[in-house]
Structures are given as structure tokens and as C-alpha cells.
Design a protein around this motif. Structure first.
Motif, PDB file in Angstrom:
ATOM      1  N   VAL A  17       0.832  -1.244  -0.105  1.00  0.00           N
ATOM      2  CA  VAL A  17       0.015  -0.183  -0.141  1.00  0.00           C
ATOM      3  C   VAL A  17       0.989   1.276   0.091  1.00  0.00           C
ATOM      4  O   VAL A  17       0.748   2.249  -0.713  1.00  0.00           O
ATOM      5  CB  VAL A  17      -1.056  -0.002   1.343  1.00  0.00           C
ATOM      6  N   VAL A  18       2.056   1.412   0.789  1.00  0.00           N
ATOM      7  CA  VAL A  18       2.733   2.422   0.648  1.00  0.00           C
ATOM      8  C   VAL A  18       3.532   2.740  -0.457  1.00  0.00           C
ATOM      9  O   VAL A  18       3.508   3.636  -0.914  1.00  0.00           O
ATOM     10  CB  VAL A  18       3.899   2.087   1.953  1.00  0.00           C
ATOM     11  N   MET A  19       3.851   1.660  -1.101  1.00  0.00           N
ATOM     12  CA  MET A  19       4.782   1.699  -2.077  1.00  0.00           C
ATOM     13  C   MET A  19       3.708   2.267  -3.443  1.00  0.00           C
ATOM     14  O   MET A  19       4.109   2.823  -4.211  1.00  0.00           O
ATOM     15  CB  MET A  19       5.082   0.356  -2.838  1.00  0.00           C
ATOM     16  N   SER A  20       2.449   1.945  -3.305  1.00  0.00           N
ATOM     17  CA  SER A  20       1.563   2.328  -4.385  1.00  0.00           C
ATOM     18  C   SER A  20       1.066   3.760  -4.222  1.00  0.00           C
ATOM     19  O   SER A  20       0.993   4.456  -5.199  1.00  0.00           O
ATOM     20  CB  SER A  20       0.247   1.477  -4.181  1.00  0.00           C
ATOM     21  N   CYS A  21       1.111   4.055  -3.001  1.00  0.00           N
ATOM     22  CA  CYS A  21       0.855   5.641  -2.608  1.00  0.00           C
ATOM     23  C   CYS A  21       2.019   6.487  -2.997  1.00  0.00           C
ATOM     24  O   CYS A  21       1.848   7.416  -3.727  1.00  0.00           O
ATOM     25  CB  CYS A  21       0.414   6.019  -1.093  1.00  0.00           C
ATOM     26  N   GLU A  22       3.182   6.061  -2.948  1.00  0.00           N
ATOM     27  CA  GLU A  22       4.357   6.765  -3.197  1.00  0.00           C
ATOM     28  C   GLU A  22       4.590   6.805  -5.035  1.00  0.00           C
ATOM     29  O   GLU A  22       4.801   7.685  -5.483  1.00  0.00           O
ATOM     30  CB  GLU A  22       5.566   5.963  -2.637  1.00  0.00           C
ATOM     31  N   LEU A  23       3.898   5.661  -5.291  1.00  0.00           N
ATOM     32  CA  LEU A  23       4.139   5.611  -6.947  1.00  0.00           C
ATOM     33  C   LEU A  23       3.141   6.802  -7.634  1.00  0.00           C
ATOM     34  O   LEU A  23       3.417   7.549  -8.528  1.00  0.00           O
ATOM     35  CB  LEU A  23       3.634   4.213  -7.434  1.00  0.00           C
ATOM     36  N   ILE A  24       1.988   6.764  -6.948  1.00  0.00           N
ATOM     37  CA  ILE A  24       0.952   7.909  -7.276  1.00  0.00           C
ATOM     38  C   ILE A  24       1.377   9.102  -7.095  1.00  0.00           C
ATOM     39  O   ILE A  24       1.300  10.264  -7.904  1.00  0.00           O
ATOM     40  CB  ILE A  24      -0.505   7.712  -6.620  1.00  0.00           C
ATOM     41  N   LYS A  25       1.993   9.425  -5.936  1.00  0.00           N
ATOM     42  CA  LYS A  25       2.767  10.842  -5.712  1.00  0.00           C
ATOM     43  C   LYS A  25       3.997  11.209  -6.732  1.00  0.00           C
ATOM     44  O   LYS A  25       3.876  12.324  -7.031  1.00  0.00           O
ATOM     45  CB  LYS A  25       3.416  10.662  -4.449  1.00  0.00           C
ATOM     46  N   GLN A  26       4.645  10.206  -7.093  1.00  0.00           N
ATOM     47  CA  GLN A  26       5.811  10.371  -8.059  1.00  0.00           C
ATOM     48  C   GLN A  26       5.028  10.583  -9.696  1.00  0.00           C
ATOM     49  O   GLN A  26       5.756  11.476 -10.353  1.00  0.00           O
ATOM     50  CB  GLN A  26       6.704   9.322  -8.125  1.00  0.00           C
ATOM     51  N   ASP A  27       4.037   9.945  -9.748  1.00  0.00           N
ATOM     52  CA  ASP A  27       3.316  10.022 -11.462  1.00  0.00           C
ATOM     53  C   ASP A  27       2.123  10.290 -11.212  1.00  0.00           C
ATOM     54  O   ASP A  27       0.951   9.412 -11.102  1.00  0.00           O
ATOM     55  CB  ASP A  27       3.747   8.913 -11.836  1.00  0.00           C
ATOM     56  N   HIS A  28       1.635  11.655 -11.171  1.00  0.00           N
ATOM     57  CA  HIS A  28       0.270  12.058 -10.938  1.00  0.00           C
ATOM     58  C   HIS A  28      -0.796  11.500 -12.112  1.00  0.00           C
ATOM     59  O   HIS A  28      -1.967  11.494 -11.631  1.00  0.00           O
ATOM     60  CB  HIS A  28       0.226  13.625 -10.735  1.00  0.00           C
ATOM     61  N   ASN A  39      -1.019  -0.171 -17.355  1.00  0.00           N
ATOM     62  CA  ASN A  39       0.160  -1.260 -17.317  1.00  0.00           C
ATOM     63  C   ASN A  39       1.462  -0.735 -17.773  1.00  0.00           C
ATOM     64  O   ASN A  39       2.514  -1.364 -17.330  1.00  0.00           O
ATOM     65  CB  ASN A  39      -0.598  -2.351 -18.265  1.00  0.00           C
ATOM     66  N   GLU A  40       1.572  -0.033 -18.621  1.00  0.00           N
ATOM     67  CA  GLU A  40       2.663   0.567 -19.202  1.00  0.00           C
ATOM     68  C   GLU A  40       3.526   1.446 -18.180  1.00  0.00           C
ATOM     69  O   GLU A  40       4.898   1.465 -18.213  1.00  0.00           O
ATOM     70  CB  GLU A  40       2.586   1.465 -20.494  1.00  0.00           C
ATOM     71  N   LYS A  41       2.959   1.813 -17.208  1.00  0.00           N
ATOM     72  CA  LYS A  41       3.402   2.740 -16.173  1.00  0.00           C
ATOM     73  C   LYS A  41       3.921   2.080 -14.903  1.00  0.00           C
ATOM     74  O   LYS A  41       4.672   2.729 -14.441  1.00  0.00           O
ATOM     75  CB  LYS A  41       2.488   3.865 -15.722  1.00  0.00           C
ATOM     76  N   VAL A  42       3.539   0.764 -14.818  1.00  0.00           N
ATOM     77  CA  VAL A  42       3.654   0.301 -13.547  1.00  0.00           C
ATOM     78  C   VAL A  42       4.536  -1.170 -13.645  1.00  0.00           C
ATOM     79  O   VAL A  42       4.219  -1.890 -14.797  1.00  0.00           O
ATOM     80  CB  VAL A  42       2.264  -0.111 -12.796  1.00  0.00           C
ATOM     81  N   GLU A  43       5.399  -1.117 -12.614  1.00  0.00           N
ATOM     82  CA  GLU A  43       5.953  -2.576 -12.733  1.00  0.00           C
ATOM     83  C   GLU A  43       5.066  -3.761 -12.068  1.00  0.00           C
ATOM     84  O   GLU A  43       4.032  -3.408 -11.517  1.00  0.00           O
ATOM     85  CB  GLU A  43       7.178  -2.663 -11.623  1.00  0.00           C
ATOM     86  N   SER A  44       5.522  -4.777 -12.491  1.00  0.00           N
ATOM     87  CA  SER A  44       4.732  -6.178 -12.516  1.00  0.00           C
ATOM     88  C   SER A  44       4.549  -6.377 -11.006  1.00  0.00           C
ATOM     89  O   SER A  44       3.264  -6.804 -10.672  1.00  0.00           O
ATOM     90  CB  SER A  44       5.530  -7.449 -12.854  1.00  0.00           C
ATOM     91  N   GLN A  45       5.298  -6.078  -9.844  1.00  0.00           N
ATOM     92  CA  GLN A  45       5.177  -6.314  -8.567  1.00  0.00           C
ATOM     93  C   GLN A  45       3.872  -5.468  -8.097  1.00  0.00           C
ATOM     94  O   GLN A  45       3.399  -5.769  -6.774  1.00  0.00           O
ATOM     95  CB  GLN A  45       6.184  -6.342  -7.603  1.00  0.00           C
ATOM     96  N   MET A  46       3.416  -4.189  -8.677  1.00  0.00           N
ATOM     97  CA  MET A  46       2.552  -3.369  -8.238  1.00  0.00           C
ATOM     98  C   MET A  46       1.354  -3.437  -9.296  1.00  0.00           C
ATOM     99  O   MET A  46       0.320  -2.631  -9.062  1.00  0.00           O
ATOM    100  CB  MET A  46       3.353  -1.869  -8.257  1.00  0.00           C
ATOM    101  N   ARG A  47       1.387  -4.224 -10.345  1.00  0.00           N
ATOM    102  CA  ARG A  47       0.385  -3.834 -11.241  1.00  0.00           C
ATOM    103  C   ARG A  47      -1.060  -4.348 -10.722  1.00  0.00           C
ATOM    104  O   ARG A  47      -1.916  -3.509 -10.997  1.00  0.00           O
ATOM    105  CB  ARG A  47       0.807  -4.863 -12.611  1.00  0.00           C
ATOM    106  N   ALA A  48      -1.163  -5.415 -10.266  1.00  0.00           N
ATOM    107  CA  ALA A  48      -2.489  -5.816  -9.842  1.00  0.00           C
ATOM    108  C   ALA A  48      -3.231  -5.043  -8.877  1.00  0.00           C
ATOM    109  O   ALA A  48      -4.341  -4.541  -8.611  1.00  0.00           O
ATOM    110  CB  ALA A  48      -2.980  -7.349  -9.292  1.00  0.00           C
ATOM    111  N   TYR A  93      -1.557  17.620 -18.291  1.00  0.00           N
ATOM    112  CA  TYR A  93      -0.829  17.214 -19.219  1.00  0.00           C
ATOM    113  C   TYR A  93       0.125  18.201 -19.924  1.00  0.00           C
ATOM    114  O   TYR A  93       0.711  17.815 -20.863  1.00  0.00           O
ATOM    115  CB  TYR A  93      -1.747  16.553 -20.092  1.00  0.00           C
ATOM    116  N   GLU A  94      -0.274  19.466 -19.546  1.00  0.00           N
ATOM    117  CA  GLU A  94       0.827  20.632 -20.178  1.00  0.00           C
ATOM    118  C   GLU A  94       1.873  20.581 -19.308  1.00  0.00           C
ATOM    119  O   GLU A  94       2.792  21.288 -19.867  1.00  0.00           O
ATOM    120  CB  GLU A  94      -0.127  21.942 -20.180  1.00  0.00           C
ATOM    121  N   GLN A  95       1.963  20.064 -18.111  1.00  0.00           N
ATOM    122  CA  GLN A  95       2.975  20.276 -17.336  1.00  0.00           C
ATOM    123  C   GLN A  95       4.389  19.337 -17.594  1.00  0.00           C
ATOM    124  O   GLN A  95       4.152  18.245 -18.280  1.00  0.00           O
ATOM    125  CB  GLN A  95       2.791  19.907 -15.786  1.00  0.00           C
TER     126      GLN A  95
END
Length: 405
Positions: free
Chosen positions: A216-227, A338-347, A403-405
């Protein structure tokens, strides 16, 4: 010469294994979506002596459980295996159906729908993750959008046939319909067990609760890094839920207008046919247009077409056009995620998308029902169009800016 041909033979053998598993997945998903009872359960509960209030509570129980269960079940898939998650889902669904068949008290049907939601959770997210990881293993991930389109065709054909056949069998016996549903699930399990398991190779088992917390922590961090991940999830949640809500209330609306059940079945089957067409052409559309343009154009297609919902027979065309745009939107967004996420976080992250959908459904569905009870479903559909217009105005501003940023 021998050293050159060995890798070629290995690659060819790998592609054969990949295609075999893809075909098995098509069979599994056809059986999975061949749900004879998908539109019959409200009538079945009423026949068993339960009230319409109980029917409404069951729908709410399903979506609340689905919302709460999405992340944990996605984590199970990411940590312990895609096939295992799907197998657990089928087994839980069998228990759910048995409970519903023998239910005599309210708590039994509520428990049945809790299990039904968990069964759905164990499959959602994992289905797309399995296919993408399978393609990734053989460096064929660029074919994912095309495969997603084919999967959508398989799913829509299964839904089209099951709705028609389920109605015919239910005319003979509702109990028989549910009994055959269990048999179909067992057949799907046989197909699933022939498929290759895909596990997180980097996972080192420690404490299960600790592992889930880390996921869960890694998922939240991933969303913070890539809005953009958040906005992709938001897109499908807001606009897919509008189609689902409109679809479920149309049966009652058309019945109020005097349309026969047989005619309603035909009209709703047209929506599946539209989904099949969309599934076939989505890959070409995604190759031609940018992600930003798709995220702006596809939702506006859903919004504009929803204006016809209150007006019969225009509502027949309206629901079909909505389904067309929503199918393309869903395939596009699952591909982008799917293109943005690594396998261990995909599902886990794909399950987060389904959780967003459930949250919006918890708002849309009862709101439509409340307005429908007070002012009629025609007014409710007009309100849905106004709400979608308002949402889209804010949505398109946010998407353009981000998407302009």
C-alpha cells in the motif's frame, strides 16, 4: 550456425507457450463472463420472498465490500500469484451462489453478496495484469492494446449469449439457472488450472500484514511520483460508473414505458454488440491518437450521448453509443496504466482503479434511485446528464492543465 538457431528456437517455443496461455485465458474469461444470472438476481430474490429494500441493500453491500476489498485482493495477486488470485475468486463465487440458492434469511443473502464482491475483487485488476505480464515475459507487451481489444470481444460475446440463454432457462427454473452457473464456474477452473502461473519473482515472504502494508505504501508513493496514474484512475471511475448506472436503471425505465421484457433484452444486447465493435477497432484508435486526446474526447462522447437516455426510443441508441466510447476508454486506460507500473505493483494499482469505480457507484446509484423515486426516471436521467456535464467541465480543465506540465 547452431548458436544462432538455438535462441531462435527458444523464442519460437516461448511464443507458442504465450499464445497457448492467451487462448486459455480467452476460454477462461468467456466462461467467467458467461453469467446466466447477471440480470436475474433481483427477480430471484423477490420470488424467494425478499423485499425490494433487501434487493437495494444487496447492491449497496456489494459495492461497499468491493470498495474495501479491492486493495487487499490486488495485493494478494501481486505477492502470491495471478492464477492463485483468480482461482480463489472462482471458489468464493461458488460458495456465494450456494448461499443464495439456499438463503432463507436476510443475513444469508447479504453474506452471499459480500462473497460475490470479494470474488469480483480477486479477478479485477488481476485479469489485465496477468495478460500484460505474460506478454512482458516474451517481450510482446506492445501487443497489449490489441489483446485487450480481443478480450473485450470475448467478454461482450459471453455477456450477450449468457443474458439471452439465462433468460430462457430462468423461464423454466431459476434454481436450474443458478445450478448451471456453478457448473460453468467449475469448467472455468479447469481452464484456469491449465494456465501458467505468474508470480512476483522478487518477493521474499516475511509477515503477511507487513507485506500488505508495504504494498500500500509503495502504491501511494508511486501515485505521488506520477500524478498521471491518479488521473487515469479518475477518468475511468467517473465515466464508466455513469454507463453502469444508466444501464441498470434502463430495464425499469423501459418497463414503465410499456416496453416488453423480450424487447428490452434485444435492446440491451445491442449494447454488447457495440462493445464488440469498439473492442475490434480500439487498437487502431490508440495508435492514431495521443493519450491526452483520448482522455479528453472519449469521456465527452459518453457525456454527449447520455442526453438521449430520457427519451425513448432514442435511449436505445444513447446507451449503445455510451458503451462504444466507454469500452475504448477502458481498454486505453488499462493499457496506459500497465505501461506505467512494474509487475510487482500492477494488480494492486489496477485494483485501485476498480475501487475508484466502486466509490463513484456508491454515489451515482442511490442518487439516481432517489431522484427516480421522487420525480421519475426520466428526470433522473436528465439530472445524470447535467451532473456529467458539470463533472466534465472540471475534468477537462484538470486534464489539460496536468498534461501540459
Amino acid at each position: 550456425m547452431e548458436s544462432f538457431f538455438v535462441p531462435q528456437k527458444q523464442k519460437k517455443r516461448g511464443l507458442i507457450i504465450m499464445k497457448k496461455n492467451l487462448y486459455l485465458n480467452y476460454i477462461f474469461e468467456f466462461l467467467l463472463n458467461f453469467k446466466l444470472t447477471s440480470l436475474l438476481w433481483p427477480t430471484f430474490l423477490v420470488i424467494k420472498g425478499f423485499s425490494l429494500v433487501d434487493v437495494g441493500i444487496c447492491e449497496s453491500v456489494f459495492h461497499i465490500t468491493s470498495m474495501l476489498g479491492e486493495m487487499p485482493t490486488g495485493i494478494i495477486s501481486d505477492l502470491y500469484g495471478r492464477r492463485l488470485s483468480r482461482l480463489l475468486g472462482r471458489m468464493v463465487e461458488i460458495v456465494s451462489i450456494i448461499l443464495l440458492i439456499f438463503a432463507r434469511q436476510e443475513w444469508m443473502i447479504y453474506l452471499s453478496f459480500i462473497l460475490q464482491a470479494l470474488s469480483y475483487n480477486l479477478e479485477s485488476g488481476t485479469d489485465s495484469a496477468y495478460v500484460y505480464d505474460l506478454l512482458l515475459e516474451y517481450n510482446e507487451q506492445d501487443e497489449f492494446a490489441k489483446i485487450q481489444g480481443k478480450r473485450e470481444v470475448v467478454i461482450q460475446v459471453a455477456m450477450l449469449l449468457s443474458t439471452t440463454i439465462g433468460g430462457i432457462i430462468a423461464g423454466l427454473s431459476y434454481q436450474l439457472t443458478y445450478g448451471l452457473s456453478i457448473l460453468i464456474i467449475i469448467l472455468s477452473i479447469f481452464a484456469l488450472l491449465q494456465m501458467k502461473e505468474i508470480k512476483n519473482k522478487g518477493y521474499i515472504k516475511t509477515n503477511i500484514l507487513h507485506d500488505m502494508k508495504q504494498q500500500v505504501v509503495m502504491s501511494c508513493e508511486l501515485i505521488k511520483q506520477d500524478h498521471q496514474i491518479f488521473y487515469l484512475i479518475l477518468s475511468t471511475a467517473l465515466f464508466s460508473a455513469s454507463l453502469t448506472t444508466a444501464y441498470y436503471y434502463l430495464t425499469n425505465y423501459w418497463k414503465e414505458l410499456g416496453v416488453s421484457i423480450s424487447a428490452i433484452s434485444i435492446f440491451l444486447s445491442l449494447e454488447n454488440i457495440t462493445g464488440i465493435i469498439a473492442g475490434v477497432i480500439t487498437y487502431k484508435i490508440m495508435k492514431r491518437y495521443s493519450q491526452k486526446r483520448l482522455l479528453l474526447v472519449l469521456p465527452i462522447g459518453i457525456v454527449i450521448s447520455s442526453i438521449g437516455l430520457p427519451f425513448y426510443p432514442l435511449s436505445i441508441l444513447s446507451i449503445c453509443v455510451m458503451a462504444f466510447f466507454e469500452t475504448i476508454l477502458y481498454i486505453a486506460i488499462t493499457t496506459f496504466l500497465n505501461e506505467k507500473v512494474e509487475s510487482q505493483m500492477r494488480a494492486t494499482l489496477l485494483s485501485l482503479m476498480s475501487m475508484g469505480f466502486s466509490i463513484v457507484m456508491i454515489v451515482y446509484f442511490p442518487l439516481m434511485g432517489l431522484i427516480g423515486d421522487m420525480f421519475g426516471l426520466k428526470v433522473a436521467y436528465l439530472c445524470l446528464f447535467v451532473i456529467l456535464c458539470f463533472i466534465y467541465i472540471i475534468y477537462q480543465y484538470v486534464i489539460r492543465k496536468r498534461y501540459e506540465q
